[in-house]
Design a protein around this motif. Structure first.
Motif, PDB file in Angstrom:
ATOM      1  N   TRP A  92       0.847  -1.203   0.000  1.00  0.00           N
ATOM      2  CA  TRP A  92       0.000   0.000   0.000  1.00  0.00           C
ATOM      3  C   TRP A  92       0.874   1.241   0.000  1.00  0.00           C
ATOM      4  O   TRP A  92       1.935   1.258   0.616  1.00  0.00           O
ATOM      5  N   LEU A  93       0.436   2.246  -0.714  1.00  0.00           N
ATOM      6  CA  LEU A  93       1.178   3.509  -0.782  1.00  0.00           C
ATOM      7  C   LEU A  93       0.521   4.540   0.143  1.00  0.00           C
ATOM      8  O   LEU A  93      -0.702   4.574   0.253  1.00  0.00           O
ATOM      9  N   ALA A  94       1.346   5.370   0.759  1.00  0.00           N
ATOM     10  CA  ALA A  94       0.819   6.479   1.579  1.00  0.00           C
ATOM     11  C   ALA A  94       1.753   7.659   1.417  1.00  0.00           C
ATOM     12  O   ALA A  94       2.913   7.505   1.033  1.00  0.00           O
ATOM     13  N   GLY A  95       1.250   8.840   1.707  1.00  0.00           N
ATOM     14  CA  GLY A  95       2.091  10.040   1.642  1.00  0.00           C
ATOM     15  C   GLY A  95       2.501  10.360   0.205  1.00  0.00           C
ATOM     16  O   GLY A  95       1.754  10.097  -0.745  1.00  0.00           O
ATOM     17  N   ASP A  96       3.680  10.939   0.077  1.00  0.00           N
ATOM     18  CA  ASP A  96       4.131  11.394  -1.240  1.00  0.00           C
ATOM     19  C   ASP A  96       4.240  10.254  -2.261  1.00  0.00           C
ATOM     20  O   ASP A  96       4.239  10.506  -3.469  1.00  0.00           O
ATOM     21  N   ALA A  97       4.368   9.026  -1.805  1.00  0.00           N
ATOM     22  CA  ALA A  97       4.409   7.900  -2.742  1.00  0.00           C
ATOM     23  C   ALA A  97       3.064   7.759  -3.453  1.00  0.00           C
ATOM     24  O   ALA A  97       2.990   7.280  -4.588  1.00  0.00           O
ATOM     25  N   ALA A  98       1.972   8.192  -2.804  1.00  0.00           N
ATOM     26  CA  ALA A  98       0.632   8.074  -3.377  1.00  0.00           C
ATOM     27  C   ALA A  98       0.173   9.363  -4.053  1.00  0.00           C
ATOM     28  O   ALA A  98      -0.653   9.346  -4.957  1.00  0.00           O
ATOM     29  N   HIS A  99       0.709  10.505  -3.588  1.00  0.00           N
ATOM     30  CA  HIS A  99       0.256  11.792  -4.150  1.00  0.00           C
ATOM     31  C   HIS A  99       1.285  12.876  -3.870  1.00  0.00           C
ATOM     32  O   HIS A  99       1.974  12.852  -2.844  1.00  0.00           O
ATOM     33  N   LEU A 100       1.372  13.811  -4.779  1.00  0.00           N
ATOM     34  CA  LEU A 100       2.295  14.944  -4.621  1.00  0.00           C
ATOM     35  C   LEU A 100       1.504  16.235  -4.775  1.00  0.00           C
ATOM     36  O   LEU A 100       0.688  16.356  -5.692  1.00  0.00           O
ATOM     37  N   SER A 101       1.760  17.163  -3.880  1.00  0.00           N
ATOM     38  CA  SER A 101       1.027  18.434  -3.947  1.00  0.00           C
ATOM     39  C   SER A 101       1.998  19.598  -4.082  1.00  0.00           C
ATOM     40  O   SER A 101       3.057  19.588  -3.440  1.00  0.00           O
ATOM     41  N   PRO A 102       1.644  20.603  -4.863  1.00  0.00           N
ATOM     42  CA  PRO A 102       2.439  21.842  -4.801  1.00  0.00           C
ATOM     43  C   PRO A 102       2.410  22.342  -3.354  1.00  0.00           C
ATOM     44  O   PRO A 102       1.443  22.075  -2.635  1.00  0.00           O
TER      45      PRO A 102
END
Ligand SMILES: Cc1cc2nc3c(=O)[nH]c(=O)nc-3n(C[C@H](O)[C@H](O)[C@H](O)COP(=O)(O)OP(=O)(O)OC[C@H]3O[C@@H](n4cnc5c(N)ncnc54)[C@H](O)[C@@H]3O)c2cc1C
Length: 304
Positions: free
Chosen positions: A77-87
Motif C-alpha cells: 500500500w502507498l501512503a504520503g508522497d508515494a501516493a500523491h504529490l502536492s504543490p
C-alpha cells in the motif's frame, strides 16, 4: 505572501525564530547563480528579512500535482508522497500523508490481527482519494493567487487582501485557512444509511477537553482509546451491538453533555467511532436493533 507578478514569494514563520522563504525561479534563470550568497541576501533583503540572518538551508526544488492511479495492490500500500504529490502552496502535502497513515494504520492492524477482513483495506483509497484531490486543487488555486500574471493583477490582489484584512472575520478566515475543506468521507467503512450532507457520519469527531467529572481536564481522545469506541452523549453506552461488534468495540464511554458541551448537538445519541475517531454511525438508543444488521453487513463484507 507577496503576490508579486515579478517574483512570487512566501515567508512563513517557523519555530525558534526561524522563517522559511520560498521564491519562484523564473524561466531561464540559472539555479546555481540564484542560490549564491549575494543573490539570496538580495532576495531576503527585498522581502523584509533581518540583515545578517543565518541561512540554515537553501535549495531549488521542483513540485508536482499528481495522484497515483492505484494506491495498493495485494500486500503493498502507498501512503504520503508515494501516493500523491502536492504543490507546497497550501502547506498540506505532509498533512495529507499523516491523514493517510492515520487512516491506513488501524486498518492494517485490524486485518493483521484477524479482527476484520482484508477487504477493509479497499476503504483506504476510497476514503482518502477525494480529500487529497481537494487539497491539491486548493494548493493549485493558492499558487495561482500567489503568482499573478501581471503587475496590475498583483497590485489589485494585494489591495483587495489589504482591504479584507481590516475586517477581523475575513482576516481570520484567510490567516487560519478556514477555507480549507475538512476531510469528509462519502463512502467507505461507515454506515452509509446515516450519511447526511451536514451530518457527523464520515467526519472526524472534535477532541474537546472534558469540562467536569472524574476525567475533567483530559482530552476526549485519551478516553476513547485506540480501538473502536461507543460514545453515549448523555445516554448509557452499554447497549449490545451484536456479537461481532460487541467484540470489536473496545471502549464504551458515557459522558454527560455538561462534560462535553462541544458535542451538545449529539445529546441523547450514541456515536460509534472508528479507531481513527471518525464517526462511523450515529443513532438513538432505541434504534440500536435497527442498525445492527447494517453494521454486521459492513464487517462481514470485509471478508468477501
Ligand atoms: C519546499 C517544500 C515545502 C513543503 N511544505 C510543506 C508544509 O508546509 N506542510 C506540509 O504538510 N507539507 C509540506 N511539504 C510536503 C512534505 O514535505 C511532504 O509531503 C512529506 O515530506 C512527504 O513525506 P513522506 O514520508 O510521504 O515522503 P518523503 O518525505 O519523501 O519520505 C520518503 C522516505 O523514504 C526514503 N526512501 C525512498 N526509497 C526508499 C527505499 N527504496 N528504501 C528505503 N527508504 C527509501 C526516502 O529517502 C525518504 O526519506 C513541502 C514540500 C516541499 C518540497
Amino acid at each position: 505572501m507577496f503576490c508579486d507578478a515579478r517574483r512570487p514569494c512566501i515567508a512563513l514563520p517557523g519555530p525558534e525564530q526561524t522563517r522559511r522563504y520560498e521564491f519562484k525561479v523564473l524561466p531561464g534563470e540559472d539555479e546555481a547563480a540564484l542560490l549564491a550568497d549575494e543573490s539570496v541576501a538580495r532576495l531576503l533583503a527585498d522581502h523584509g528579512a533581518a540583515a545578517g540572518s543565518e541561512i540554515v538551508r537553501k535549495t531549488v526544488y521542483h513540485f508536482h500535482a499528481r495522484i497515483a492511479d492505484r494506491w495498493g495492490e495485494g500486500r503493498v500500500w502507498l501512503a504520503g508522497d508515494a501516493a500523491h504529490l502536492s504543490p507546497p502552496f497550501a502547506g498540506q502535502g505532509m498533512n495529507s500523508g499523516i491523514r493517510d497513515a492515520r487512516n491506513l494504520a488501524w486498518k492494517l492492524a485490524a486485518v493483521a490481527g484477524g479482527r476484520l477482513g482484508p477487504g477493509l483495506l479497499d476503504s483506504y483509497p476510497a476514503e482518502r482519494h477525494g480529500h487529497v484531490a481537494q487539497m491539491i486543487t486548493l494548493a493549485r488555486r493558492m499558487g495561482a493567487i500567489m503568482g499573478p500574471r501581471t503587475r496590475v493583477h498583483g497590485l489589485a490582489q494585494r489591495l483587495g487582501f489589504r482591504l479584507l484584512s481590516a475586517w477581523p472575520a475575513a482576516r481570520s478566515w484567510f490567516a487560519e485557512m478556514k477555507y480549507k475543506p475538512p476531510p469528509r468521507f462519502t463512502h467507505g467503512f461507515l454506515a452509509a444509511s446515516m450519511l447526511a450532507r451536514r451530518g457527523p457520519v464520515g467526519r472526524l469527531l472534535p477532541q474537546p477537553m472534558l469540562r467536569e467529572g472524574p476525567h475533567a481536564g483530559e482530552r476526549l481522545d485519551a478516553l476513547l482509546g485506540t480501538g473502536f469506541a461507543l460514545l453515549g452523549v448523555g445516554v448509557d453506552a452499554g447497549a449490545s451491538l451484536g456479537a461481532r461488534w460487541d467484540t470489536l468495540v473496545e471502549r464504551r464511554v458515557m459522558l454527560p453533555v455538561d462534560a462535553v458541551p462541544e458535542l451538545a448537538e449529539h445529546a441523547g445519541m450514541l456515536l460509534l467511532l472508528r479507531p481513527d475517531h471518525y464517526v462511523m454511525a450515529r443513532f438513538t438508543p432505541d434504534a440500536v436493533a435497527r442498525i445492527i444488521p447494517e453494521l454486521e453487513a459492513l464487517a462481514a463484507a470485509t471478508w468477501t
